[in-house]
Design an enzyme around this catalytic site. Structure first.
Site, mmCIF file in Angstrom:
data_model
loop_
_atom_site.group_PDB
_atom_site.id
_atom_site.type_symbol
_atom_site.label_atom_id
_atom_site.label_comp_id
_atom_site.label_asym_id
_atom_site.label_seq_id
_atom_site.Cartn_x
_atom_site.Cartn_y
_atom_site.Cartn_z
ATOM 1 N N GLU A 1 0.830 -1.221 0.000
ATOM 2 C CA GLU A 1 0.000 0.000 0.000
ATOM 3 C C GLU A 1 0.859 1.265 0.000
ATOM 4 O O GLU A 1 2.062 1.202 0.280
ATOM 5 C CB GLU A 1 -0.928 0.010 1.223
ATOM 6 C CG GLU A 1 -0.193 -0.050 2.550
ATOM 7 C CD GLU A 1 -0.972 0.547 3.714
ATOM 8 O OE1 GLU A 1 -1.507 1.650 3.556
ATOM 9 O OE2 GLU A 1 -1.013 -0.086 4.772
ATOM 10 N N LYS B 1 -3.165 -2.244 15.912
ATOM 11 C CA LYS B 1 -2.602 -1.479 17.034
ATOM 12 C C LYS B 1 -3.594 -1.391 18.172
ATOM 13 O O LYS B 1 -4.795 -1.332 17.957
ATOM 14 C CB LYS B 1 -2.327 -0.057 16.579
ATOM 15 C CG LYS B 1 -1.104 0.057 15.764
ATOM 16 C CD LYS B 1 -0.634 1.489 15.788
ATOM 17 C CE LYS B 1 0.455 1.630 14.768
ATOM 18 N NZ LYS B 1 -0.067 1.338 13.419
HETATM 19 N N1 PSU Z 1 -1.742 1.073 10.287
HETATM 20 C C1 PSU Z 1 -0.444 1.434 10.299
HETATM 21 N N2 PSU Z 1 0.017 2.354 9.448
HETATM 22 C C2 PSU Z 1 -0.812 2.917 8.522
HETATM 23 C C3 PSU Z 1 -2.175 2.502 8.476
HETATM 24 C C4 PSU Z 1 -2.601 1.588 9.387
HETATM 25 O O1 PSU Z 1 0.308 0.953 11.118
HETATM 26 O O2 PSU Z 1 -0.353 3.766 7.749
HETATM 27 C C5 PSU Z 1 -3.077 3.050 7.407
HETATM 28 C C6 PSU Z 1 -3.488 1.927 6.451
HETATM 29 O O3 PSU Z 1 -3.404 2.416 5.135
HETATM 30 C C7 PSU Z 1 -4.918 1.644 6.831
HETATM 31 C C8 PSU Z 1 -5.371 3.021 7.232
HETATM 32 O O4 PSU Z 1 -5.690 1.117 5.775
HETATM 33 O O5 PSU Z 1 -4.277 3.556 7.954
HETATM 34 C C9 PSU Z 1 -6.609 2.955 8.090
HETATM 35 O O6 PSU Z 1 -7.126 4.224 8.189
HETATM 36 P P1 PSU Z 1 -8.620 4.413 8.754
HETATM 37 O O7 PSU Z 1 -8.529 4.027 10.198
HETATM 38 O O8 PSU Z 1 -8.905 5.880 8.557
HETATM 39 O O9 PSU Z 1 -9.500 3.530 7.942
#
Ligand code: PSU
Ligand code: MN
Length: 306
Positions: free
Chosen positions: A27, A161
């Site tokens: 990603e 996390k």
């Molecule tokens: N977890 C990480 N680093 C990140 C993300 C998640 O440790 O950069 C990013 C991923 O791209 C995930 C997004 O899909 O955050 C989730 O964001 P949201 O909670 O807004 O859906």
């Protein structure tokens, strides 16, 4: 125009897909909104090298110039890492970014979507988005979970996390019929920590077993993906209670500053890094490398089965 007209796949990746060779999607939100510049540049290249070292082809995705890009040039990786005017693109944003030519970094959800369109089944990330703490009030639930429910791509991540509500995230995945499989562990990992206090449904002993589970699921025509929970290597693991304190601190800051919606995850990640003087960031890099390694081995085994 059809879907194919929006896809821009590099010749190397297209050839690998056509001939059933292993490909691992990566990603770009982790680059643009999850890590600081310029450390993210080194990460972006190294993670691709790790995939190649295991005998698979890396496919980093992004939205650039009205195209769904599968495989980025070095300049395109730099563009995502500098992250000037680069949005965070989840499923709801995709058509807007394509039609207006905006540059977008793909989240787990969007990378899964693009991978499925391209014919890629295996995707390595850091950790997935999930149900946020306090979601019973805010309804902040990552679109990543719905994507896992519907899109046939396996996501290899170090769990979720503990800034998320891990228990509710696992409940959500259960409701949506998403298998959660531990890589040689029954503990669902909490990103920086090998254990979260929650269990996975199954522990798989190796990449071949995981590949066979995935193939069986998709042979049956069952929709959706799977979450392959791969714990951080022991030597980079951080203390659970210390991280819990740091995360609570970051959550309080977010609350004070009224951070909401798609800004929440990047805000928390950046503050967790600062609050640990970068120690958490070193662990973040290592767990993501480890996920790329395991994902590549699964992709290699999967390609032998198909
Ligand atoms: N977890 C990480 N680093 C990140 C993300 C998640 O440790 O950069 C990013 C991923 O791209 C995930 C997004 O899909 O955050 C989730 O964001 P949201 O909670 O807004 O859906
Ligand atoms: Mn959200």
């Amino acid at each position: 125009m059809t879907m194919k007209d929006y896809l821009s796949i590099t010749p190397e990746i297209q050839q690998a897909i056509d001939s059933g060779k292993p490909v691992v999607a990566l990603e770009s939100t982790i680059l643009s909104h999850g890590m600081p510049f310029p450390q993210n540049v080194e990460f972006a290249h190294k993670v691709e090298e790790i995939v190649r070292g295991e005998g698979a082809i890396p496919a980093t995705t992004a939205i650039i110039g009205g195209k769904l890009k599968v495989g980025l040039t070095s300049d395109e990786l730099d563009l995502m890492c500098k992250a000037e005017n680069v949005g965070k693109v989840s499923r709801r944003d995709v058509a807007v970014y394509l039609a207006t030519g905006k540059t977008g970094a793909t989240t787990v959800a969007t990378t899964m979507m693009i991978s499925a369109m391209a014919g890629i089944r295996i995707f390595a990330t850091g950790g997935i988005g999930g149900v946020h703490r306090g979601a019973t009030e805010t309804m902040d639930i990552s679109a990543d979970l719905q994507e896992l429910a519907h899109t046939p791509v396996a996501v290899i991540g170090a769990g979720a996390k503990s800034l998320l509500d891990i228990g509710l995230t696992l409940e959500y995945l259960e409701t949506m019929g998403v298998p959660v499989i531990g890589v040689d562990t029954m503990d669902f990992p909490a990103f920086y920590c090998r254990k979260s206090g929650f269990k996975v449904d199954y522990s798989a002993k190796d990449a071949n077993e995981i590949a066979r589970i995935l193939k069986t699921k998709w042979d049956l025509g069952l929709q959706g993906g799977a979450l392959i929970a791969n714990p951080i290597p022991k030597e980079y693991e951080l203390d659970f209670d210390e991280m819990e304190a740091v995360i609570n601190n970051a959550l309080n800051l977010a609350k004070e500053q009224g951070i909401r919606g798609k800004d929440t995850t990047p805000f928390l990640l950046s503050h967790i890094k600062d609050l640990t003087n970068g120690v958490s960031f070193a662990s973040n890099l290592e767990l993501a490398y480890n996920n790329a390694r395991v994902a590549s081995r699964i992709a290699v085994e999967y390609s032998k089965l198909s």
